[in-house]
Scaffold this active site. Structure first.
Site, PDB file in Angstrom:
ATOM      1  N   HIS A  55       0.893   9.256  -8.226  1.00 29.61           N
ATOM      2  CA  HIS A  55       0.866   8.726  -9.597  1.00 29.61           C
ATOM      3  C   HIS A  55      -0.063   9.524 -10.522  1.00 29.61           C
ATOM      4  CE1 HIS A  55       3.102   5.633  -7.741  1.00 29.61           C
ATOM      5  NE2 HIS A  55       2.108   4.845  -7.368  1.00 29.61           N
TER       6      HIS A  55
ATOM      7  N   ASP B  55      -2.590   7.391  -1.594  1.00 30.70           N
ATOM      8  CA  ASP B  55      -1.843   6.280  -2.191  1.00 30.70           C
ATOM      9  C   ASP B  55      -1.634   6.471  -3.700  1.00 30.70           C
ATOM     10  OD1 ASP B  55      -0.657   3.620  -2.065  1.00 30.70           O
ATOM     11  OD2 ASP B  55      -2.422   2.927  -3.167  1.00 30.70           O
TER      12      ASP B  55
ATOM     13  N   LYS C 198       8.106   6.174  -2.080  1.00 35.25           N
ATOM     14  CA  LYS C 198       6.857   6.650  -1.526  1.00 35.25           C
ATOM     15  C   LYS C 198       6.378   5.656  -0.478  1.00 35.25           C
ATOM     16  CE  LYS C 198       2.608   5.937  -3.386  1.00 35.25           C
ATOM     17  NZ  LYS C 198       1.942   4.657  -3.433  1.00 35.25           N
TER      18      LYS C 198
HETATM   19  C1  BG6 Z   1       1.555   1.756  -5.665  1.00 38.09           C
HETATM   20  C2  BG6 Z   1       0.359   1.814  -4.757  1.00 38.09           C
HETATM   21  O1  BG6 Z   1       2.317   2.924  -5.536  1.00 38.09           O
HETATM   22  O2  BG6 Z   1       1.100   1.630  -7.006  1.00 38.09           O
HETATM   23  C3  BG6 Z   1      -0.486   0.566  -4.916  1.00 38.09           C
HETATM   24  O3  BG6 Z   1       0.809   1.916  -3.407  1.00 38.09           O
HETATM   25  C4  BG6 Z   1      -0.857   0.363  -6.360  1.00 38.09           C
HETATM   26  O4  BG6 Z   1      -1.650   0.632  -4.098  1.00 38.09           O
HETATM   27  C5  BG6 Z   1       0.372   0.448  -7.262  1.00 38.09           C
HETATM   28  O5  BG6 Z   1      -1.463  -0.908  -6.479  1.00 38.09           O
HETATM   29  C6  BG6 Z   1      -0.034   0.450  -8.727  1.00 38.09           C
HETATM   30  O6  BG6 Z   1       1.109   0.312  -9.518  1.00 38.09           O
HETATM   31  P1  BG6 Z   1       1.046  -0.399 -10.950  1.00 38.09           P
HETATM   32  O7  BG6 Z   1       2.430  -0.252 -11.473  1.00 38.09           O
HETATM   33  O8  BG6 Z   1       0.636  -1.811 -10.702  1.00 38.09           O
HETATM   34  O9  BG6 Z   1       0.017   0.349 -11.742  1.00 38.09           O
END
Ligand code: BG6
Length: 481
Positions: free
Chosen positions: A239, A234, A147
């Protein structure tokens, strides 16, 4: 309890962008950990590919540094040395001709070939085309892309078309690293591995569901990218959308890539469009620290926080809203899913006895585990008074620290690529459907020149997000780890 490690088949994994940040922080340390745990067979090799002129020894030094910096446990010199033996480097110009013959020469004929595109999407087409022209991408070859997969529906479609010119969908692995997280997969295990939850998992018994991904970090260091994306692109489009899908989907007939992805896609397609008063955008701001300084754009109206009420138009969820929220620079780092059940239809107890609704919380990170509030009688002789108590299970306590030392999302996902298992990767139509739902929301902000509400860094987000819930007679679960 120790997890079983099953070695994968021999492979050549080429990392385009092999000297980049993602390779240094995640891909290479992850591969090292899999090597350490015995998952990489003798015939496994990793080829770093990037623009910089560097020899093999230089690349090995680079990788040694990455392991030193990002691998806390298992950092054992002999094993690191043995791992580095598996590495080589080729300087390649993704848009030109330099280095491609050398890369083709370095690839072995009879092993699995995987190409990790850890580069900007503008290079995907160039690399795919050159892999084909040099005859090093057979029908079994896999490509891995990261991504952001597009910026909107049109760009995601264009990317899908570019990749489809050279590769079949079964060869394309689109990473959403949330799907590689142990507890995210646990969502499916909890829902479909127990009889207890699924019969109640619908609008008849569930009042509402909250999905929270709160981060304490700001956007420092990635301002340029983030300011063009914002929390919606983002985090929500990918997610949170994945978490929503796994929470809301129908049981797939089996745990198989297309069966799971078909069900997720149905959820995305059933999402209703979001009204403007069902969504709150925020931007962190205080005297000492503000988003606009972090992104060096004093006029930015990009959101670093978003909260929204989402409805799914199908039989299972009609009448049960999903509330999503995510933000940077918040009070705690918490990712969790809260299923709030309805109150019992009739209370046999007197009204002021304190009865309330059950709440199931699935904690994704940190402190992975589950917590179910249950109403019981308050101990003591004071009559029938009720209290809520947690049935709290932290996986590390229940399964032992060793079992809790689970692979990082990237480790699992890369091994799945080698195994040829696409279950935890996004299919092209899924990504497009997610953009098709997200685009109108973002477009309406642009049209209205919507300005995000300020919130204090280190807080729970803007006041308006609380009102979004209060208005429905509900409240967000407190942000606590
Ligand atoms: C990424 C985003 O995909 O996921 C970031 O671009 C974010 O902005 C991150 O901080 C969060 O991932 P995790 O695994 O730390 O929850």
């Amino acid at each position: 309890m120790v997890s079983r490690v099953i070695p994968v088949d021999p492979f050549d994994l080429v990392i385009f962008g092999g000297t980049g940040d993602l390779a240094r922080r995640k891909i290479l340390p992850g591969l090292y950990r899999r090597f350490h745990d015995g998952q990489m067979p003798e015939g496994a090799r990793i080829i770093g590919a990037a623009r910089s002129e560097m020899d093999e020894a230089g690349y090995r030094d680079f990788v040694r540094g990455a392991i030193g910096e990002f691998v806390q446990k298992r950092n054992d010199k002999d094993i690191v040395d043995a791992f580095l033996e598996r590495l080589t480097y080729v300087a390649v110009d993704a848009k030109g001709t330099d280095g491609w013959d050398e890369l083709a020469h370095a690839m072995r004929p009879d092993v699995i070939k995987a190409y990790y595109f850890s580069v900007g999407p503008s290079l995907f087409g160039d690399i795919a085309e050159r892999l084909m022209n040099h005859g090093i991408a057979d029908d079994e070859a896999r490509i891995v892309v990261e991504k952001p997969f597009g910026h909107d529906l049109a760009s995601a479609r264009a990317l899908n078309e570019t990749l489809a010119r050279h590769f079949d969908e079964t060869q394309i692995y689109r990473i959403d690293h949330y799907l590689g997280k142990e507890t995210v997969q646990n969502l499916m295990a909890v829902r479909f591995g127990n009889m207890l939850f699924e019969p109640l998992w619908n609008a008849q018994y569930v009042d509402h569901i909250q999905i929270t991904v709160a981060e304490t970090v700001g956007v420092g260091g990635r301002g340029d990218y983030y300011d063009k994306s914002g929390a919606m692109r983002d985090m929500v489009q990918n997610h949170l959308m994945q978490l929503l899908c796994l929470t809301a989907m129908e049981p797939p007939s089996k745990y198989d890539p297309d069966a799971v992805r078909d069900e997720k896609l149905k959820v995305i397609r059933a999402l209703e469009s979001v009204e403007s008063d069902d969504i709150v955008r925020g931007q962190y701001k205080s005297q000492a620290e503000s988003y606009i300084d972090d992104v060096e754009n004093p006029r930015s109206i990009t959101e670093s926080y978003v909260a929204m009420k989402v409805r799914i138009a199908n039989w299972r969820w009609n009448g049960t809203p999903f509330y999503l929220r995510t933000g940077k620079r918040m009070k705690e780092r918490v990712s969790e899913i809260v299923v709030r059940f309805k109150e019992p239809p009739h209370s046999i107890f007197e009204e002021d006895t304190g009865q309330s609704a059950n709440e199931l919380t699935i904690r994704l990170q940190p402190n992975e585990g589950m917590d179910l509030t249950v109403t019981i009688k308050e101990p003591g002789p004071g009559g029938m008074r009720l209290i809520d108590v947690p049935l709290d299970m932290t996986f590390a306590e229940a399964l032992g620290e060793e079992a809790a030392d689970v692979p990082d999302a990237y480790e699992r996902l890369i091994m799945d690529v080698i195994r040829g298992n696409q279950t935890l990767f996004m299919r092209g139509d899924e990504v497009e459907a997610a953009w098709a739902w997200t685009d109108p929301i973002i477009d309406s902000w642009t049209v209205r020149e919507d300005r995000p509400h300020p919130y204090e860094p280190g807080s729970t987000g803007p006041e308006e997000a609380l009102i979004l819930m209060h208005r429905d007679g509900r409240r967000w679960r407190e942000l606590r780890t």
